[in-house]
Design an enzyme around this catalytic site. Structure first.
Site, mmCIF file in Angstrom:
data_model
loop_
_atom_site.group_PDB
_atom_site.id
_atom_site.type_symbol
_atom_site.label_atom_id
_atom_site.label_comp_id
_atom_site.label_asym_id
_atom_site.label_seq_id
_atom_site.Cartn_x
_atom_site.Cartn_y
_atom_site.Cartn_z
ATOM 1 N N ASN A 1 1.519 3.123 -2.629
ATOM 2 C CA ASN A 1 0.752 4.031 -3.476
ATOM 3 C C ASN A 1 -0.535 4.453 -2.788
ATOM 4 O OD1 ASN A 1 1.904 4.736 -6.103
ATOM 5 N ND2 ASN A 1 2.028 2.528 -6.406
ATOM 6 N N ASN B 1 -6.000 2.146 -13.310
ATOM 7 C CA ASN B 1 -5.013 1.227 -12.748
ATOM 8 C C ASN B 1 -3.617 1.771 -13.027
ATOM 9 O OD1 ASN B 1 -4.004 -1.265 -11.630
ATOM 10 N ND2 ASN B 1 -3.550 -1.933 -13.708
ATOM 11 N N GLU C 1 11.436 2.667 -10.916
ATOM 12 C CA GLU C 1 10.041 2.788 -11.342
ATOM 13 C C GLU C 1 9.176 3.292 -10.194
ATOM 14 O OE1 GLU C 1 5.960 1.947 -11.766
ATOM 15 O OE2 GLU C 1 7.231 0.777 -10.430
ATOM 16 N N ASP D 1 -4.697 -5.301 -18.185
ATOM 17 C CA ASP D 1 -3.732 -4.271 -18.607
ATOM 18 C C ASP D 1 -3.980 -3.774 -20.029
ATOM 19 O OD1 ASP D 1 -2.386 -4.334 -16.146
ATOM 20 O OD2 ASP D 1 -1.097 -5.974 -16.806
ATOM 21 N N HIS E 1 0.306 0.455 -13.653
ATOM 22 C CA HIS E 1 1.091 -0.720 -14.016
ATOM 23 C C HIS E 1 2.569 -0.326 -14.008
ATOM 24 C CE1 HIS E 1 1.799 -4.655 -15.714
ATOM 25 N NE2 HIS E 1 2.669 -4.091 -16.528
ATOM 26 N N GLY F 1 0.766 -1.242 0.000
ATOM 27 C CA GLY F 1 0.000 0.000 0.000
ATOM 28 C C GLY F 1 0.796 1.291 0.000
ATOM 29 N N LEU G 1 -4.608 -7.085 -7.374
ATOM 30 C CA LEU G 1 -4.244 -8.214 -8.214
ATOM 31 C C LEU G 1 -5.413 -9.040 -8.738
ATOM 32 C CD1 LEU G 1 -1.025 -9.417 -6.368
ATOM 33 C CD2 LEU G 1 -1.267 -7.789 -8.255
#
Length: 189
Positions: A14, A102, A170, A145, A104, A12, A85
């Protein structure tokens, strides 16, 4: 006031970053955190910020009546998947048409699809010899995705970078840009 629900499966970071970003605002708030895992650390992060959090099993998540009732209870306008997920069921995509996004951890369409999450993505970037990676924010569709891309941010990958190095690079992008992208998208709903 626009109310956001964040769906999470893991630690968590994000989720907490988004909660922090919108904390104290009078136009947008994170009203609910939903996880499919009772051991997700995101639940503790939500508790720390006094955001209601619930756990729903996969079966419960696929129960249209139950989930839509939950989202109505919290007056949810918008859903953010932040390391979630499970596939979002069609009923929810229809009920929240162009109101579910979402994140990715790669530059879609590369390294997306079933099984491509977390470290699996960063290992795939390394194995492919990619010279850059990044994050993608996209609309959620019924293809894993596969929804329309909203925004992408890039970072270089050096030949000596390990999958963990790639993940760290990333993740910096996620922390910096994901809340801003959410804010921009919310202006359009």
């Amino acid at each position: 006031m626009k109310k956001i629900a964040i769906f999470v499966s893991g630690s968590g970071t994000n989720c907490e970053n988004i909660i922090r970003h919108f904390s104290g605002r009078d136009d947008v708030s994170v009203a609910l955190v939903v996880s499919n895992r009772s051991d997700a650390y995101a639940l503790k992060r939500a508790e720390k910020w006094n955001v209601p959090a619930v756990v729903k099993t996969k079966a419960q998540f696929n129960d249209e009546e139950q989930m839509l009732a939950l989202l109505r209870e919290y007056d949810i306008d918008f859903i953010v998947l932040a390391g979630f997920l499970l596939m979002v069921p069609d009923y929810m995509i229809q009920a929240y048409d162009r109101r579910i996004i979402n994140i990715h951890p790669a530059l879609l369409p590369k390294h997306g699809g079933k099984g491509m999450y977390g470290m699996h993505v960063h290992e795939a970037v390394k194995d492919a010899g990619d010279t850059e990676t990044g994050m993608t924010v996209h609309w959620v569709s019924n293809v894993c995705d596969g929804g329309e891309i909203i925004a992408q941010y890039r970072t270089p990958v050096a030949p000596e970078d390990t999958p963990h190095d790639i993940a760290d690079k990333e993740h910096v992008l996620e922390m910096r840009y994901f809340p801003e992208v959410i804010e921009e998208v919310l202006k359009g709903i």
